[in-house]
Design a protein around this motif. Structure first.
Motif, PDB file in Angstrom:
ATOM      1  N   GLU A 184       0.819  -1.208   0.000  1.00  0.00           N
ATOM      2  CA  GLU A 184       0.000   0.000   0.000  1.00  0.00           C
ATOM      3  C   GLU A 184       0.851   1.255   0.000  1.00  0.00           C
ATOM      4  O   GLU A 184       1.925   1.293   0.583  1.00  0.00           O
ATOM      5  CB  GLU A 184      -0.890  -0.016   1.246  1.00  0.00           C
ATOM      6  N   THR A 189       0.832   5.202   1.085  1.00  0.00           N
ATOM      7  CA  THR A 189       0.114   6.057   2.027  1.00  0.00           C
ATOM      8  C   THR A 189       0.242   7.514   1.625  1.00  0.00           C
ATOM      9  O   THR A 189       1.337   8.075   1.651  1.00  0.00           O
ATOM     10  CB  THR A 189       0.673   5.849   3.454  1.00  0.00           C
ATOM     11  N   TYR A 223      -4.098  15.510  -1.003  1.00  0.00           N
ATOM     12  CA  TYR A 223      -3.140  14.481  -0.600  1.00  0.00           C
ATOM     13  C   TYR A 223      -2.163  14.247  -1.736  1.00  0.00           C
ATOM     14  O   TYR A 223      -2.491  14.437  -2.900  1.00  0.00           O
ATOM     15  CB  TYR A 223      -3.846  13.169  -0.259  1.00  0.00           C
ATOM     16  N   ALA A 259      -5.547   5.286  -3.281  1.00  0.00           N
ATOM     17  CA  ALA A 259      -5.365   5.666  -1.876  1.00  0.00           C
ATOM     18  C   ALA A 259      -5.691   7.142  -1.661  1.00  0.00           C
ATOM     19  O   ALA A 259      -6.278   7.519  -0.634  1.00  0.00           O
ATOM     20  CB  ALA A 259      -3.935   5.352  -1.432  1.00  0.00           C
ATOM     21  N   ALA A 278      -8.696   8.642   0.724  1.00  0.00           N
ATOM     22  CA  ALA A 278      -8.369   9.612   1.782  1.00  0.00           C
ATOM     23  C   ALA A 278      -9.211  10.882   1.628  1.00  0.00           C
ATOM     24  O   ALA A 278      -9.719  11.420   2.623  1.00  0.00           O
ATOM     25  CB  ALA A 278      -6.879   9.950   1.752  1.00  0.00           C
TER      26      ALA A 278
END
Length: 133
Positions: A4, A6, A40, A80, A84
């Protein structure tokens, strides 16, 4: 590269130059003030942003990836980032998150992440407000 990825919060002073360079690779121009506070980034790979409104609707937009990063890594990073952003939208009290695209790959990503496809293409129009009389 497996596992994954982040995403971390986007900080304009730290990340804008990199994000702007990615947009330039797609022959698009981005200015810092066009990006919202909530965003992000997976440095070196991808970024995305949550445009807040004064309604119950927010927009996930300005998704961008470094086109030279491996496709599978870009895909995981973008997934991801979208997750988020959606979690932030829920925490902020929004009821619906929208996005728009002309790219089938983005539609497929959204559906894979639980979004509903609402139909057809779109036409993007803009007005620079300093051009108003």
């Amino acid at each position: 590269m497996s596992g994954e990825l982040t995403p971390i919060p986007y900080v304009p002073e730290q990340h804008f130059t990199e994000v702007a360079r990615w947009f330039e690779l797609f022959n698009e121009t981005m200015v810092p003030e066009a990006l919202p506070q909530t965003g992000y980034i997976v440095p070196g790979i991808a970024a995305g942003f949550l445009y807040r409104t004064d309604s119950s609707v927010a927009w996930v937009e300005s998704l961008i990836a470094f086109k030279e990063a491996p496709k599978d890594v870009r895909d995981r990073a973008l997934d991801a980032i979208v997750v988020a952003l959606c979690r932030d939208a829920r925490k902020l009290g929004f009821k619906t998150v929208l996005g728009s695209t002309q790219l089938e790959a983005v539609v497929k990503r959204a559906q894979r992440l639980g979004w509903d496809y609402m139909g057809g293409g779109f036409h993007l129009i803009a007005l620079q407000l300093d051009k108003l009389p």
